[in-house]
Write a protein that holds these residues in place. Structure first.
Motif, PDB file in Angstrom:
ATOM      1  N   GLY A 295       0.863  -1.258   0.258  1.00 17.31           N
ATOM      2  CA  GLY A 295      -0.034   0.042   0.032  1.00 17.31           C
ATOM      3  C   GLY A 295       0.815   1.174  -0.041  1.00 17.31           C
ATOM      4  N   ILE A 296       2.181   1.115  -0.442  1.00 15.77           N
ATOM      5  CA  ILE A 296       2.757   2.547  -0.476  1.00 15.77           C
ATOM      6  C   ILE A 296       2.567   2.855  -1.899  1.00 15.77           C
ATOM      7  CG2 ILE A 296       5.125   3.514  -0.363  1.00 15.77           C
ATOM      8  CD1 ILE A 296       5.887   1.308   1.658  1.00 15.77           C
ATOM      9  N   ALA A 297       2.293   4.205  -1.901  1.00 14.13           N
ATOM     10  CA  ALA A 297       1.988   4.574  -3.310  1.00 14.13           C
ATOM     11  C   ALA A 297       3.159   5.068  -4.109  1.00 14.13           C
ATOM     12  CB  ALA A 297       1.202   6.138  -3.142  1.00 14.13           C
ATOM     13  N   ALA A 298       2.951   4.766  -5.451  1.00 16.24           N
ATOM     14  CA  ALA A 298       4.109   4.685  -6.361  1.00 16.24           C
ATOM     15  C   ALA A 298       4.940   6.082  -6.053  1.00 16.24           C
ATOM     16  CB  ALA A 298       3.489   4.567  -7.790  1.00 16.24           C
ATOM     17  N   SER A 299       3.904   7.045  -6.225  1.00 15.78           N
ATOM     18  CA  SER A 299       4.702   8.557  -6.074  1.00 15.78           C
ATOM     19  C   SER A 299       5.567   8.721  -4.836  1.00 15.78           C
ATOM     20  CB  SER A 299       3.531   9.562  -6.134  1.00 15.78           C
ATOM     21  OG  SER A 299       2.947   9.295  -4.910  1.00 15.78           O
ATOM     22  N   LEU A 306      14.130  10.013  -6.256  1.00 14.13           N
ATOM     23  CA  LEU A 306      14.327  11.097  -7.002  1.00 14.13           C
ATOM     24  C   LEU A 306      15.152  12.333  -6.052  1.00 14.13           C
ATOM     25  CD1 LEU A 306      13.588  12.940  -9.507  1.00 14.13           C
ATOM     26  CD2 LEU A 306      11.563  13.744  -8.309  1.00 14.13           C
ATOM     27  N   SER A 307      14.701  12.215  -4.837  1.00 17.02           N
ATOM     28  CA  SER A 307      15.593  12.985  -4.064  1.00 17.02           C
ATOM     29  C   SER A 307      17.130  12.533  -3.962  1.00 17.02           C
ATOM     30  CB  SER A 307      15.030  12.805  -2.464  1.00 17.02           C
ATOM     31  OG  SER A 307      15.196  11.361  -2.180  1.00 17.02           O
ATOM     32  N   LYS A 308      17.442  11.307  -4.229  1.00 18.58           N
ATOM     33  CA  LYS A 308      18.790  11.133  -4.500  1.00 18.58           C
ATOM     34  C   LYS A 308      19.331  11.562  -5.639  1.00 18.58           C
ATOM     35  CE  LYS A 308      20.858   7.226  -6.040  1.00 18.58           C
ATOM     36  NZ  LYS A 308      20.951   5.548  -6.051  1.00 18.58           N
ATOM     37  N   TYR A 309      18.713  11.751  -6.549  1.00 20.11           N
ATOM     38  CA  TYR A 309      18.929  11.971  -8.023  1.00 20.11           C
ATOM     39  C   TYR A 309      19.280  13.637  -8.028  1.00 20.11           C
ATOM     40  CZ  TYR A 309      18.449   7.329  -9.238  1.00 20.11           C
ATOM     41  OH  TYR A 309      18.428   6.051  -9.341  1.00 20.11           O
ATOM     42  N   ALA A 360      21.913  21.084 -14.140  1.00 19.65           N
ATOM     43  CA  ALA A 360      21.198  20.546 -12.842  1.00 19.65           C
ATOM     44  C   ALA A 360      19.729  20.196 -13.145  1.00 19.65           C
ATOM     45  CB  ALA A 360      21.318  21.288 -11.554  1.00 19.65           C
ATOM     46  N   ALA A 361      19.327  21.298 -13.908  1.00 21.89           N
ATOM     47  CA  ALA A 361      17.680  21.371 -14.108  1.00 21.89           C
ATOM     48  C   ALA A 361      17.394  20.100 -15.051  1.00 21.89           C
ATOM     49  CB  ALA A 361      17.272  22.594 -14.602  1.00 21.89           C
ATOM     50  N   VAL A 362      18.341  19.896 -16.172  1.00 19.32           N
ATOM     51  CA  VAL A 362      18.013  18.855 -17.105  1.00 19.32           C
ATOM     52  C   VAL A 362      18.168  17.703 -16.434  1.00 19.32           C
ATOM     53  CG1 VAL A 362      19.167  18.121 -19.400  1.00 19.32           C
ATOM     54  CG2 VAL A 362      19.029  20.305 -19.003  1.00 19.32           C
ATOM     55  N   VAL A 363      19.186  17.569 -15.634  1.00 16.90           N
ATOM     56  CA  VAL A 363      19.135  16.259 -15.047  1.00 16.90           C
ATOM     57  C   VAL A 363      18.033  15.651 -14.160  1.00 16.90           C
ATOM     58  CG1 VAL A 363      20.686  14.930 -13.391  1.00 16.90           C
ATOM     59  CG2 VAL A 363      21.727  16.106 -14.947  1.00 16.90           C
ATOM     60  N   ILE A 364      17.562  16.883 -13.511  1.00 17.25           N
ATOM     61  CA  ILE A 364      16.364  16.585 -12.835  1.00 17.25           C
ATOM     62  C   ILE A 364      15.197  16.433 -13.484  1.00 17.25           C
ATOM     63  CG2 ILE A 364      14.943  17.692 -10.815  1.00 17.25           C
ATOM     64  CD1 ILE A 364      17.527  19.060  -9.966  1.00 17.25           C
ATOM     65  N   VAL A 365      14.985  16.860 -14.446  1.00 15.66           N
ATOM     66  CA  VAL A 365      13.803  16.861 -15.334  1.00 15.66           C
ATOM     67  C   VAL A 365      13.992  15.394 -15.890  1.00 15.66           C
ATOM     68  CG1 VAL A 365      12.638  17.405 -17.258  1.00 15.66           C
ATOM     69  CG2 VAL A 365      13.134  19.077 -15.897  1.00 15.66           C
ATOM     70  N   SER A 367      15.511  12.736 -14.737  1.00 14.57           N
ATOM     71  CA  SER A 367      15.388  11.724 -13.800  1.00 14.57           C
ATOM     72  C   SER A 367      13.685  11.722 -13.587  1.00 14.57           C
ATOM     73  CB  SER A 367      15.931  11.967 -12.492  1.00 14.57           C
ATOM     74  OG  SER A 367      17.063  12.447 -12.652  1.00 14.57           O
ATOM     75  N   ILE A 368      12.837  12.654 -13.466  1.00 17.50           N
ATOM     76  CA  ILE A 368      11.523  12.747 -13.414  1.00 17.50           C
ATOM     77  C   ILE A 368      10.849  11.871 -14.446  1.00 17.50           C
ATOM     78  CG2 ILE A 368       9.410  13.893 -13.291  1.00 17.50           C
ATOM     79  CD1 ILE A 368      11.102  16.297 -11.865  1.00 17.50           C
ATOM     80  N   ILE A 369      11.321  12.126 -15.544  1.00 19.74           N
ATOM     81  CA  ILE A 369      10.882  11.564 -16.728  1.00 19.74           C
ATOM     82  C   ILE A 369      10.799   9.888 -16.474  1.00 19.74           C
ATOM     83  CG2 ILE A 369      10.825  11.292 -19.368  1.00 19.74           C
ATOM     84  CD1 ILE A 369      11.531  14.222 -19.213  1.00 19.74           C
TER      85      ILE A 369
END
Ligand SMILES: Nc1ncnc2c1ncn2[C@@H]1O[C@H](COP(=O)(O)OP(=O)(O)OP(=O)(O)O)[C@@H](O)[C@H]1O
Ligand SMILES: [Mg+2]
Lengths: 776, 254
Positions: A295-299, A306-309, A360-365, A367-369
């Motif tokens: 029951g832990i949500a995927a998000s 994500l926090s790690k990346y 940094a922004a590119v890397v974060i975006v 990772s999210i994708i």
């Protein structure tokens, strides 16, 4: 459980995670450096022009001038803000000795001695101050400081048979007009008294007729007015646009390359990241499924990863920016030397930080994708199967049981790459990029070095080129030389051409100046982009830049003013020319000695070229005699040298990147495949056999990548070179490929690196044992 | 009788947190060509470890294993894996199929690694084995598309594909229902009749009663051996042998 997964994730992939950090850091570092270069270059060039009060229009003139006439004309012209005539003494390189060494024997550089200007076009020192020189002192162009490693206190001597003068170097000239090495004139500054002493003793006098305009935007209107004014114009005319272009060209290109490398590194970082995430998903498929099941949500799970990346992206970028701060000066060294330092603008401080942060922004975006895939994991499937069984290929269509020919290990290697191509993409893309990085400069270098390249420069292929500029009695000398050559048994053939200034009616119906080379073009011809050389008296060929500016094509008619009459001529050909600003024409007209600007004689020999050059130099005064190779070496020598260094650097960088990524990838892959390898070993598969499987994987990806990389490099590389050279006037460059280097040696080097790196990285197969099966 | 495998003072210990655990202690055993040996004993007594060590899959700590006259401790890694590939077959307790290959591919994998065999014939042999052992309908399946018992049987086919001289099997029937277990034992019985030496670890008395000798292990020692003799007729003798065996095991405290 979540913490356990994260810890597991970091430990198992610590090397590659560290690599991602490093790549992000370097990428941010270079991005900050490159963008700082661009902004500083722009600021410095502007600042230099401002300090030097750069002229907007300069007419070179050999011969005498009537100052009063020019002044009167200028006063009447509403465009002119300031006008100035500067006298220059043009001295051949063979008569100048720097630290007792001849400056340059057969130089293409026009070396001029001048005194400081009075109202504008100032010659500055390295602190951007207006140079003032005492008697016996001299200021030498930066170009020579670089070439000869000069320091203040070194000496310069000029001498000929009757005259000698000694100077001590006081400082170096930062010349807003003539700094770049692509500009073939250089100015030395001497004291007024010394200047007067030299005059008429050595060299010949030339004038710079310079103008500053009220509105620089009206430069073309002014150029037209000047060309119709009847004022002196025996020599080329240049304007501030060319100064700006040439001053920014070299460093602008370097900045572009730095930014390009930064982007490449960023792409590599992203690929590594994607690889890590895919592996994580594959390995932790079951755990993630279980977490979802309870029951832990995927998000929520995603947020943890994500926090790690985000952490890696931000620390990497900030790290890169922090190293950039002390290293800043390194990027700017060349710019600061040649163009000086402008006062710091806010943008110079902020822009590098901003561009680094975009990394940094590119890397974060990104990772999210990629982490979106977490949503797709179904708990039931994950718990039941434990492994992510999806694949692009139907496994059965590529089954070992249907393999009748290939060695089983090779087959298994190929099969694995096709089945798990997603994992191999990182290797694939990196190999394509590195192939590109190696091949493009290699092809550039080979193209520029090849003897065919001179044809793009607008020069016909020949053994020796003689270049005569306007002096008293030049016409007689020209004829003498021709006669001498005609009687010289060593001369196979000669072609004599006279380039004179004509007036042409441009698109708007206005009169413009154009340099037309006249002569017999059946010999010593250049390469035509389209059409052919002019044969009839009413035919003309235009250079690429002339034709595009006049908007004339083959078959079109142009009007030329010859002996005060308009004559209609048909365009028969278009050729490339990167000499003299690239704007020229060729026509089969009788030579116009009245308006002749320079004379060229092309010679082919059947004897030793160097000996002949010495012989001619002794015979003919005031004549530049150069062999074609020497010509190339001097005009393109710097470029070739830079490109040589760049090529070597590119090969080294590519080699290091290949080594790093291949070993990272394989180490990670082996760690991931541990259990499978242990099973294979336990049922009797030899270490060699397993090694063959992994080498096949790496090589298969590499060869496929080399193939694609080479094709794209050939196509894109040619376009890239064309773009760069089109600034100079060549619109079409055909890449000349050295097949042995590009198609044999460089792939061979890459294969060698990959195979040896693979062997090194998969050595741990030896240590995998039975105990590793139980890990799964 | 010709000896195929011999262990002399075979010992194996593991270091865990700097403490030594003797998993095998001075094991001595001799196996002849054509033997059908069962290894029994409580969980953790070292049965699997014994199989790993006599097959050269694991490095022994001391002692010696001699296979067909060759001392395993003196063989190179390459020779050892060659032996395992060509002369030995191994069925693991945890199955251990390669999960990126399909069932059929897993079975023919050792034959292709061996390299010298005609690939068509190998395939025919694999199909015949799968038929005999009752998993022919799974040939095209992925290993994720089969049950534990089916995978166990696929692993047995893999062990037999290179026609080994000795077959080691660690709990080959552990995951099987009694019907499949019987089918597997029939296959083992047949190949043993055809001359293959068999050494299997089992908890199941019915399985063990197929063998000619039963070895009992405890705490890394062999504490007893029962010779049952060759099994001639499956249907008649089996019940009787089971009886004898369970009595013997009861005496040993199993
Ligand atoms: N790699 C290892 N490292 C440390 N100890 C091990 C290792 N492998 C096995 N052991 C230990 O050795 C002992 C014997 O294990 P083994 O697997 O041989 O037992 P077994 O008789 O096969 O048991 P089971 O019937 O449960 O399969 C056990 O106590 C086990 O914990
Ligand atoms: Mg066991």
């Amino acid at each position: 459980m979540i913490l356990k997964i994260l810890k597991h994730d970091l430990l198992k992939k610590k090397i590659i995670t560290f690599a991602v950090f490093i790549f992000i850091m370097l990428s941010a570092f270079l991005m900050a450096g490159g963008s700082n270069m661009l902004i500083t270059l722009n600021d410095s060039v502007d600042y230099l022009f401002e300090k030097a009060l750069l002229p907007h229009f300069v007419q070179y003139h050999s011969g005498s001038i009537d100052q009063v006439m020019i002044q009167n004309w200028s006063q009447r012209n509403e465009n002119v803000k300031r006008q100035q005539n500067s006298e220059m003494i043009n001295i051949p390189g063979s008569k100048i000795f720097i630290n007792s060494q001849q400056a340059e024997v057969d130089t293409v550089m026009d070396l001029s001695f001048v005194r400081q200007n009075e109202s504008f076009d100032f010659l500055l020192n390295l602190n951007n101050q207006i140079i003032s020189i005492d008697q016996g002192e001299i200021a030498v162009p930066i170009y020579y400081r670089q070439r000869r490693n000069l320091v203040p206190g070194d000496n310069v001597v000029i001498k000929n048979e009757q005259f000698e003068m000694n100077f001590i170097i006081k400082e170096f000239v930062r010349d807003a007009q003539m700094n770049p090495s692509v500009i073939s004139s250089k100015r030395f500054v001497v004291n007024n008294t010394d200047f007067e002493k030299m005059k008429n003793q050595i060299g010949k006098t030339e004038y710079l007729i310079s103008f500053q305009l009220n509105d620089p935007a009206r430069i073309s209107e002014f150029t037209n007015q000047y060309s119709q004014s009847g004022l002196p114009q025996k020599g080329p005319a240049v304007d501030y646009k060319i100064f700006k272009l040439f001053n920014s060209l070299t460093d602008g290109l370097i900045a572009a390359v730095v930014i390009l490398i930064s982007l490449l590194l960023n792409i590599i970082a992203l690929l590594c990241l994607r690889f890590i995430i895919l592996l994580t998903i594959e390995e932790d498929y079951k755990e993630i499924g279980v977490m979802k099941g309870i029951g832990i949500a995927a998000s929520d799970i995603r947020k943890i990863y994500l926090s790690k990346y985000i952490f890696i992206a931000l620390t990497g970028t900030i790290g890169g920016f922090l190293i950039y701060l002390p290293a800043r000066k390194l990027f700017l060294k060349n710019i600061i030397l040649f163009t000086g330092e402008a006062p710091k603008s806010i943008l110079q401080l902020i822009l590098p930080l901003l561009t680094a942060l975009t990394i940094a922004a590119v890397v974060i975006v990104f990772s999210i994708i990629i982490l979106r895939r977490f949503n797709k994991i179904s708990p039931v499937e994950a718990i039941r199967l434990g492994i992510n069984a999806k694949s692009y290929f139907n496994k059965n269509s590529f089954s070992l049981s249907k393999n009748n020919f290939l060695n089983a290990n090779v087959f298994l290697g190929l099969r694995d790459v096709l089945m798990r191509f997603k994992l191999f993409i990182i290797l694939f893309v990196v190999f394509i990029l590195t192939t590109f990085i190696i091949i493009v400069p290699l092809n550039f270098l080979n193209t520029i070095k090849s003897s065919e390249f001179v044809r793009y420069m607008g020069i016909a292929e020949s053994d020796i080129i003689m270049d005569l500029r306007y002096t008293e009695g030049i016409q007689d000398r020209f004829e003498q030389i021709k006669t001498y050559l005609a009687n010289d048994p060593d001369v196979l053939e000669q072609g004599a051409f006279v380039t004179s200034r004509y007036r042409i009616i441009n698109q708007e119906g206005l009169v413009e100046n154009i340099y037309i080379q006249t002569g017999d073009f059946s010999k010593f011809n250049v390469d035509y982009l389209a059409g052919q050389s002019p044969a009839q008296a009413n035919e003309i060929a235009l250079s690429y830049l002339s034709s595009s500016e006049l908007n004339k094509n083959i078959g079109d008619k142009v009007q030329i003013i010859i002996e005060e009459e308009r004559r209609e001529m048909i365009v028969t050909g278009i050729y490339q020319d990167i000499t003299n600003g690239g704007r020229s024409a060729k026509a089969n007209l009788p030579a116009d000695y009245q308006n002749a600007s320079w004379y060229n004689i092309y010679i082919n020999l059947n004897s030793d070229i160097a000996e002949k050059i010495n012989e001619y130099e002794a015979l003919f005064d005031n004549t530049k005699i150069i062999d074609q190779e020497g010509y190339l070496a001097q005009t393109l020598g710097d470029t070739i040298e830079q490109l040589n260094i760049l090529t070597i650097a590119a090969i080294i960088i590519a080699g290091v990147v290949i080594f790093l990524i291949t070993s990272l990838f394989l180490k990670t892959l082996i760690a991931r495949d541990k259990a499978q390898i242990a099973i294979m070993k336990s049922i009797g598969t030899s270490i060699e056999a397993i090694k063959i499987q992994y080498i096949t994987k790496a090589l298969f990806v590499l060869i496929f990548a080399i193939f694609i990389g080479t094709i794209t490099a050939n196509i894109l590389g040619e376009q890239l070179l064309t773009i760069i050279l089109s600034f100079l006037g060549a619109s079409r460059i055909e890449i000349i490929i050295n097949p042995i280097r590009s198609y044999l040696l460089s792939p061979l080097i890459m294969i060698l690196i990959v195979v040896s790196t693979t062997l090194l990285s998969i050595n741990s197969i030896k240590k995998i044992s039975l105990a590793d099966i139980k890990v799964e | 009788m010709r000896e195929i495998l011999k262990a002399e003072n075979l010992s194996k210990d593991y270091l865990i947190n700097k403490k030594k655990f003797n998993v095998l202690r001075n094991i001595n055993i001799s196996i002849n060509v054509g033997d059908f040996v069962s290894v029994m004993g409580p969980s953790g007594s070292g049965k699997s470890t014994l199989l790993y060590n006599v097959s050269g899959m694991d490095k022994m700590s001391s002692g010696e294993v001699v296979f067909q006259g060759e001392k395993l401790s003196e063989l190179s890694e390459k020779k050892l894996s060659g032996l395992r590939l060509k002369k030995m077959g191994f069925v693991f307790q945890q199955i251990n199929l390669l999960n990126n290959l399909g069932i059929l591919d897993n079975i023919i994998f050792p034959a292709q690694m061996e390299g010298s065999q005609d690939r068509k014939k190998v395939k025919q042999r694999a199909v015949a084995l799968m038929k005999k052992i009752g998993i022919i309908e799974l040939a095209e399946n992925e290993i994720t598309q089969a049950s534990g018992g089916q995978l166990q049987r696929a692993a047995i086919c893999r062990a037999l594909i290179n026609e080994p001289e000795i077959l080691f099997a660690d709990e080959p029937t552990g995951a099987l229902n009694s019907k499949s277990a019987k089918e597997v034992m029939d296959v083992f019985h047949t190949i043993n009749k055809e001359g293959t030496t068999v050494m299997i670890v089992t908890h199941d008395i019915r399985v063990a009663s197929h063998s000619s000798r039963v070895i009992f292990m405890k705490d890394g020692n062999i504490i007893g051996e029962k010779v049952l003799g060759e099994l001639k007729d499956l249907d008649i003798e089996l019940k009787d042998r089971e009886g004898k065996l369970s009595k013997w095991l009861l005496d040993l405290g199993f």
